[in-house]
Design a protein around this motif. Sequence first.
Motif, mmCIF file in Angstrom:
data_model
loop_
_atom_site.group_PDB
_atom_site.id
_atom_site.type_symbol
_atom_site.label_atom_id
_atom_site.label_comp_id
_atom_site.label_asym_id
_atom_site.label_seq_id
_atom_site.Cartn_x
_atom_site.Cartn_y
_atom_site.Cartn_z
ATOM 1 N N THR A 175 0.859 -1.187 0.000
ATOM 2 C CA THR A 175 0.000 0.000 0.000
ATOM 3 C C THR A 175 0.894 1.236 0.000
ATOM 4 O OG1 THR A 175 -0.224 -0.169 2.400
ATOM 5 C CG2 THR A 175 -2.028 -1.021 1.084
ATOM 6 N N VAL A 176 0.595 2.128 -0.906
ATOM 7 C CA VAL A 176 1.356 3.369 -1.065
ATOM 8 C C VAL A 176 0.343 4.506 -1.210
ATOM 9 C CG1 VAL A 176 3.339 2.215 -2.143
ATOM 10 C CG2 VAL A 176 1.460 3.021 -3.576
ATOM 11 N N THR A 177 0.812 5.739 -1.300
ATOM 12 C CA THR A 177 -0.145 6.822 -1.544
ATOM 13 C C THR A 177 -0.586 6.770 -3.012
ATOM 14 O OG1 THR A 177 1.612 8.380 -2.094
ATOM 15 C CG2 THR A 177 0.880 8.356 0.189
ATOM 16 N N THR A 178 -1.800 7.207 -3.236
ATOM 17 C CA THR A 178 -2.308 7.290 -4.607
ATOM 18 C C THR A 178 -1.480 8.304 -5.397
ATOM 19 O OG1 THR A 178 -4.495 6.659 -3.861
ATOM 20 C CG2 THR A 178 -4.397 7.817 -5.963
ATOM 21 N N GLU A 179 -1.007 9.319 -4.703
ATOM 22 C CA GLU A 179 -0.104 10.310 -5.300
ATOM 23 C C GLU A 179 1.123 9.647 -5.932
ATOM 24 O OE1 GLU A 179 1.040 13.890 -2.732
ATOM 25 O OE2 GLU A 179 2.979 12.920 -2.978
ATOM 26 N N THR A 180 1.672 8.669 -5.225
ATOM 27 C CA THR A 180 2.854 7.946 -5.713
ATOM 28 C C THR A 180 2.528 7.135 -6.959
ATOM 29 O OG1 THR A 180 4.256 7.769 -3.769
ATOM 30 C CG2 THR A 180 4.144 5.825 -5.153
#
Lengths: 68, 68, 68, 68, 68, 68
Positions: free
Chosen positions: D38-43
């Motif tokens: 899980t990462v930021t959607t921004e990334t």
Amino acid sequence: MKLSARNQIKGTVVSVDKGPVTAKVKIDVGGGTIITSTVTTETVDDLALATGDAVTAIIKSSDVIIGK
Amino acid sequence: MKLSARNQIKGTVVSVDKGPVTAKVKIDVGGGTIITSTVTTETVDDLALATGDAVTAIIKSSDVIIGK
Amino acid sequence: MKLSARNQIKGTVVSVDKGPVTAKVKIDVGGGTIITSTVTTETVDDLALATGDAVTAIIKSSDVIIGK
Amino acid sequence: MKLSARNQIKGTVVSVDKGPVTAKVKIDVGGGTIITSTVTTETVDDLALATGDAVTAIIKSSDVIIGK
Amino acid sequence: MKLSARNQIKGTVVSVDKGPVTAKVKIDVGGGTIITSTVTTETVDDLALATGDAVTAIIKSSDVIIGK
Amino acid sequence: MKLSARNQIKGTVVSVDKGPVTAKVKIDVGGGTIITSTVTTETVDDLALATGDAVTAIIKSSDVIIGK
């Protein structure tokens, strides 16, 4: 299976909040302490996590900060 | 200072084990639960952490795994 | 006990390196991949972790960085 | 750039699930193993992460729990 | 390789402290801020990390706690 | 309360992005560096985190990866 994680605290799920990707689960571990965990919503569905479930909050020692 | 970390559990230091770089601190948080934390030995010295200290174990929600 | 952690990869312990507080454990998970874990030395003793043990490397999704 | 993180496992993105803040990315690393991150959607947008991308799953040793 | 980790702060290694398993590395990132990292001693040797090295401190957004 | 976490970097909140469960907060720590943090949306509401707030980004040493 025995886990290396030093901290394994038994409790009862008191709330499950599902977002589109991440979910927030609150666990009453007794003594007035509620532990909050964020996991994937996928996991909540896979484990069928629901209020009232007997669960264990598992925390690696390297993730515990100390305040004094 | 108020912290964003959802989990802040009060307890008492019951042991401090210092290695050359990393130290292991055990915190009795009541109800028969001991929380283990690993921090730098530098931190133990800076906070003068010792058995008997009143401390808080601080854990971010994203670091809590759930077992069911 | 079923775990919320999305990543649970089976393998075999290929080395255990014990320091005074922290230990390094290497796990062969097949396909030429070795996973390295650092845990407390206390845990290594509690689980009696040794070369040849069948184990599972458990990793929370929020701890996986992606490189592209 | 070489990374200190001991675990760097090559694979192929098999799914990208974008929530408003967090995204879930699944990576096939071979041998029947899928790693979830899980990462930021921004990334996800910055790296233009998409199904079929060749990526590396990067995990710090201190984030690997062992089950035995 | 581009990383998903949102926080990548450039700096210079100002000290390396090697224990038997874990090492502590201090990085001057400018503006009077020193970032401390603990990694395996194995990694310090592999990257030949030494005082004066130009490095990047990499931190996943989910590992940043906010105090207010 | 003094914290064991070695890294405590002062800054100013420049954006707050709230999803249903997780929120993304950006903190300007000076010198052109923005630190991104993901926390629960619950925390953002509890701390009343808003643009312009003076805050501290807190990061445990074991969560810092080094790139060289």
